[in-house]
Design a protein around this motif. Structure first.
Motif, PDB file in Angstrom:
ATOM      1  N   MET A  84       0.743  -1.044  -0.112  1.00  0.00           N
ATOM      2  CA  MET A  84       0.021  -0.192   0.408  1.00  0.00           C
ATOM      3  C   MET A  84       0.922   1.363   0.177  1.00  0.00           C
ATOM      4  SD  MET A  84      -3.548   1.285   0.667  1.00  0.00           S
ATOM      5  CE  MET A  84      -3.753  -0.351   1.538  1.00  0.00           C
ATOM      6  N   ARG A  85       0.343   2.287  -0.507  1.00  0.00           N
ATOM      7  CA  ARG A  85       1.139   3.776  -0.539  1.00  0.00           C
ATOM      8  C   ARG A  85       1.076   3.985   0.919  1.00  0.00           C
ATOM      9  NH1 ARG A  85      -0.669   5.593  -5.721  1.00  0.00           N
ATOM     10  NH2 ARG A  85      -1.913   3.756  -5.530  1.00  0.00           N
ATOM     11  N   GLU A  86       1.957   5.351   0.911  1.00  0.00           N
ATOM     12  CA  GLU A  86       2.755   5.684   2.133  1.00  0.00           C
ATOM     13  C   GLU A  86       1.905   6.211   2.836  1.00  0.00           C
ATOM     14  OE1 GLU A  86       7.016   7.498   3.580  1.00  0.00           O
ATOM     15  OE2 GLU A  86       6.433   6.849   1.853  1.00  0.00           O
ATOM     16  N   LYS A  87       1.775   6.850   3.698  1.00  0.00           N
ATOM     17  CA  LYS A  87       0.761   7.875   4.492  1.00  0.00           C
ATOM     18  C   LYS A  87       1.178   9.129   4.264  1.00  0.00           C
ATOM     19  CE  LYS A  87       1.176   9.080   8.361  1.00  0.00           C
ATOM     20  NZ  LYS A  87       1.663   8.676  10.160  1.00  0.00           N
ATOM     21  N   ALA A  88       0.190  10.502   4.149  1.00  0.00           N
ATOM     22  CA  ALA A  88       0.785  11.512   3.736  1.00  0.00           C
ATOM     23  C   ALA A  88       0.749  12.823   4.670  1.00  0.00           C
ATOM     24  CB  ALA A  88       0.535  12.347   1.733  1.00  0.00           C
ATOM     25  N   GLN A 116      -3.655  12.337  -1.846  1.00  0.00           N
ATOM     26  CA  GLN A 116      -3.136  11.116  -1.130  1.00  0.00           C
ATOM     27  C   GLN A 116      -3.194  10.043   0.252  1.00  0.00           C
ATOM     28  OE1 GLN A 116       0.001   8.656  -1.814  1.00  0.00           O
ATOM     29  NE2 GLN A 116       1.416   8.637  -0.353  1.00  0.00           N
ATOM     30  N   ASN A 117      -4.119  11.583   0.801  1.00  0.00           N
ATOM     31  CA  ASN A 117      -4.328  10.275   1.664  1.00  0.00           C
ATOM     32  C   ASN A 117      -6.313  10.090   1.226  1.00  0.00           C
ATOM     33  OD1 ASN A 117      -2.168  10.709   2.978  1.00  0.00           O
ATOM     34  ND2 ASN A 117      -2.395  12.526   4.389  1.00  0.00           N
ATOM     35  N   LEU A 135      -6.481   8.770  -1.317  1.00  0.00           N
ATOM     36  CA  LEU A 135      -7.170   7.760  -2.260  1.00  0.00           C
ATOM     37  C   LEU A 135      -6.605   6.654  -1.075  1.00  0.00           C
ATOM     38  CD1 LEU A 135      -7.020   6.647  -4.787  1.00  0.00           C
ATOM     39  CD2 LEU A 135      -4.707   6.951  -5.487  1.00  0.00           C
ATOM     40  N   LEU A 136      -5.896   7.074  -0.154  1.00  0.00           N
ATOM     41  CA  LEU A 136      -5.568   5.830   0.787  1.00  0.00           C
ATOM     42  C   LEU A 136      -6.691   5.344   1.401  1.00  0.00           C
ATOM     43  CD1 LEU A 136      -2.593   4.817   1.505  1.00  0.00           C
ATOM     44  CD2 LEU A 136      -2.647   6.919   3.118  1.00  0.00           C
ATOM     45  N   GLU A 143      -8.741   3.047  -0.877  1.00  0.00           N
ATOM     46  CA  GLU A 143      -8.373   1.853  -1.436  1.00  0.00           C
ATOM     47  C   GLU A 143      -8.737   1.474  -0.487  1.00  0.00           C
ATOM     48  OE1 GLU A 143      -4.098   2.832  -2.275  1.00  0.00           O
ATOM     49  OE2 GLU A 143      -4.315   2.981  -4.064  1.00  0.00           O
ATOM     50  N   ALA A 144      -8.338   0.881   0.988  1.00  0.00           N
ATOM     51  CA  ALA A 144      -8.918   0.364   2.088  1.00  0.00           C
ATOM     52  C   ALA A 144     -10.169  -0.039   1.879  1.00  0.00           C
ATOM     53  CB  ALA A 144      -8.511   1.317   3.653  1.00  0.00           C
ATOM     54  N   GLN A 192     -10.360  -2.166  -0.648  1.00  0.00           N
ATOM     55  CA  GLN A 192     -10.111  -3.657  -0.137  1.00  0.00           C
ATOM     56  C   GLN A 192     -10.460  -3.933   0.939  1.00  0.00           C
ATOM     57  OE1 GLN A 192      -6.007  -3.514  -0.115  1.00  0.00           O
ATOM     58  NE2 GLN A 192      -5.489  -5.676   0.438  1.00  0.00           N
ATOM     59  N   THR A 243      -4.555   2.639   7.595  1.00  0.00           N
ATOM     60  CA  THR A 243      -4.506   3.837   6.799  1.00  0.00           C
ATOM     61  C   THR A 243      -2.641   4.762   7.195  1.00  0.00           C
ATOM     62  OG1 THR A 243      -5.493   5.361   7.384  1.00  0.00           O
ATOM     63  CG2 THR A 243      -6.087   4.750   5.303  1.00  0.00           C
ATOM     64  N   GLY A 244      -3.544   4.396   8.839  1.00  0.00           N
ATOM     65  CA  GLY A 244      -2.117   4.883   9.699  1.00  0.00           C
ATOM     66  C   GLY A 244      -2.010   6.670   9.750  1.00  0.00           C
ATOM     67  N   ARG A 259      -8.216   6.761  -8.237  1.00  0.00           N
ATOM     68  CA  ARG A 259      -7.514   7.628  -8.462  1.00  0.00           C
ATOM     69  C   ARG A 259      -7.039   9.423  -9.339  1.00  0.00           C
ATOM     70  NH1 ARG A 259      -3.944   5.442 -11.767  1.00  0.00           N
ATOM     71  NH2 ARG A 259      -4.975   3.256 -11.189  1.00  0.00           N
TER      72      ARG A 259
END
Lengths: 419, 419
Positions: free
Chosen positions: A1-5, B13-14, B16-17, B20-21, B24, B37-38, B400
């Motif tokens: 998975m992508r990285e948190k920004a 980015q976030n 999208l993150l 994506e979660a 999935q 996602t963190g 995206r």
DNA sequence: AACATTTTTTTGGACGCCGAAATAAAACAA
DNA sequence: TTGTTTTATTTCGGCGTCCAAAAAAATGTT
């Protein structure tokens, strides 16, 4: 998975962006950085001054600035470049001829070299790491550089490297297998170390030297004592899941073909490598394992002149090599449709003899639609490209994994090996 | 080069993150989003409420929340999921049997299907796009969905697709070549459209169904009327520079081998595809171009029973297929060292007959070190995986390229085709 | 009814980027 | 010489994002 920004990532990314521009185009003024990165002048000032105070970049002293053509009005630019002392890296090339080492500074300039004819084939696998550590120590002594100022060691070997495990899985330079390298270097010298395949390092070097040309999707074939391949996919050198390179040389060409050094039959290498050419030409049975000794340069030259004289056995050896190479490349094209194939290494000296057979095989081996978009390029690259690529890779790694992060004070990352 | 980072990129980015979660793992509470996602709870609140007000996500009405085992203390979670109406996509599968269409909502649920036996082989290439547009229109009429609410059309075809140009370069479903598809759909319906290879779409579907398993580096082989391959490299389906897939079927196996549909000799497909098996078994000369008609299912079943009865010609056909497949895969392994190879499609029904020869070829074709790390898996995937993969890909693209950006008001992107 | 527990929202501070304005450092012009 | 023009770089104020901590919400437990 992508990285948190978060804002941290933003800075890291932009620092890296700026360093990449600098690596690619060399010293430049802040305005140019803005052009290359798309960042605003304000941000460039902020980032560059931070990098300078981190000791990673430096302003060129006015004296160094070259007269840039016609005198221009306005405030003159101040060129900025990497501080050569920001980090040092060591590159090692391991081949069956021996070792070749180079020490480079933070700009990639080579400060010292060392060559050693030590053959490692029969050496004790356990002792190899120690040997390497000693060679590196000797190189650093010669350059009077303390060990702790080396940020990274890169090792390029012929054959299969497992960069995850830091081992040489299989290489013509060793009788043994799974020889541990990275761990020993890291233990003895305290420097992070990566093992990689030599053809991959050539690919790395090509990307570094001309990103526009080699930055897309390309296959780099190294022909010489063995046959290697570096794959560039979307501008990045492809390292498989374990870090192994594309083993083009040991891709099968024809089932039940001539015996290869790897123990299988019919590998591309068993047609194209130096030893294979000699074996064909001498009419020697291709059922015996080839000798593991280095082949004298003179032998290959002799074979070439024989072919140019028109000797049938020599000609036929090159014909067989050309066909195997052509079908091999046709298979690569079918699978990956690279937009460029680079043929490199000493083996390309005889390209004139090989080429017609290569082209014919390519035509027979892959549909026109796919073949038409591939440019094949012959580059008799100096083997020095392996060293250059290894240095480039090590420096880019330092940029990404160390320099992109803020000053050391701000974070807990282990890192003594700088400046 | 990398992208410049700013606060805009961070949000994108976030967003999208988070999406994506959700794609999935399906509907989940905000806390879970944080775990996946963190991101901090504060950020999750901010991002999710923005996505909800954009109409992209929605809170599940309390009624829908399932009893989650033992009653738990504390404030209950509110599940969040994609708003099914946030976008719709159409997936089309083009094969030599005809067309298959599906309409899916923003969660990927299929709302309507349509099948058409139209064979396109001899159709006017120029008319194909129009035909497709009409079929899509009919599908939408059936579901009573206005055209403008479809955000994207994905088309999966056998053969070589150029997704850049939006054309079918070469396909067994067409006599003609370079048939334009995307442009026609986009002009007629006003919906962005992508053409892709069907095996790539299977790979896409596999990733969507089990990222942990297929998310690394894997090769997916589709065996049936033809032989296709989807390559997953570092969790992403590899589309070459032009968007073509890995043409494993037309990778040469043996120079001067049997004639293939593509016009070359010795392709893997000329050993492994349905028509090739029948050709071997019937003792037919392999020098004539194969028929372009679809092969009746019954014929393949008959061949299988013949082989199980022990008929030599049938057995030998499978043996030849196994060997070609095994050497082909050995070559893939040498080049890419995938950690997984998935054999899929109707052709895998006869795997028991093929497997011994495949394994033997694999052993002969690649050194143990490389072969040992590869897991070979047989999945008799329903062909529906092609449709599923095409839907997944289209939705991920919408996520995206559209949803990751802020609300429409904030930006100038063309985009009417939502909600 | 008061407390405990978990989820979600609100608040305030930090950091990075950007645009605009200010400053710096040169060439040019009078 | 002195002011003007030009180009490069820095400074300043505003905006958006993230996060930590505190507050609020919503439910179970006693």
């Amino acid at each position: 998975m992508r990285e948190k920004a978060d804002s941290d990532l933003v800075r890291r990314q932009n620092r890296l962006l700026l360093m990449e521009a600098l690596r690619q185009h060399g010293a430049m003024a802040r305005v140019d950085m803005g052009r290359h990165t798309g960042l605003s002048p304000a941000s460039i000032t902020s980032i560059s001054s931070q990098l300078i105070s981190d000791g990673i970049l430096e302003e060129a002293s006015a004296a160094h600035v070259p007269a840039e053509g016609p005198l221009r009005r306005g405030r003159p630019t101040t060129q900025i470049d990497f501080n050569p002392k920001c980090a040092h890296v060591v590159a090692v090339k391991v081949s069956i001829d021996g070792l070749e080492l180079a020490l480079a500074d933070g700009r990639g300039a080579i400060l010292a070299r060392r060559t050693s004819r030590t053959t490692t084939y029969d050496a004790d696998p356990a002792a190899f790491g120690k040997l390497l550590a000693d060679e590196i120590t000797a190189l650093l002594a010669k350059a009077r550089l303390p060990t702790r100022r080396v940020a990274r060691v890169g090792i390029a070997v012929q054959g299969v490297a497992d960069s995850q495990a830091g081992t040489v899985v299989w290489s013509p330079a060793f009788r043994g297998r799974n020889i541990s390298v990275s761990a020993v270097i890291e233990d003895r010298l305290g420097i992070p170390c990566r093992v990689a395949n030599d053809a991959n390092m050539i690919a790395e070097g090509l990307i570094g030297s001309d990103r526009a040309r080699y930055g897309g999707t390309a296959a780099v074939v190294f022909m010489g004592y063995g046959v290697g391949m570096g794959l560039i996919i979307n501008g990045q050198v492809y390292h498989g899941p374990t870090g192994a390179a594309a083993e083009f040389g040991h891709m099968n060409h024809v089932p039940d073909g001539p015996l290869c050094r790897c123990g299988r039959r019919g590998c591309v290498e068993a047609y194209v490598a130096d030893y294979s050419l000699l074996r064909w030409a001498s009419g020697e049975a291709a059922t015996q394992p080839p000798s593991s000794n280095a082949i004298p340069h003179a032998d290959m030259l002799a074979l070439e002149t024989a072919a140019h004289r028109g000797e049938p056995a020599a000609l036929s050896a090159y014909a067989k090599a050309g066909e195997a190479l052509g079908f091999g490349l046709a298979r690569i094209i079918a699978i990956l449709t690279p937009s460029r194939i680079v043929l490199a290494g000493p083996g390309t000296r005889a390209m004139a003899l090989i080429r017609p057979y290569l082209d014919r095989a390519l035509e027979a081996g892959v549909v026109d639609e796919l073949r038409r978009n591939v440019e094949i390029e012959v580059v008799p690259i100096a083997t020095d490209m392996i060293i250059k690529g290894t240095i480039d890779r090590a420096l880019r790694h330092v940029d990404r994994e160390i320099f992109a992060y803020g000053p050391l004070a701000k974070r807990g990352r282990e890192l003594e090996n700088i400046a």
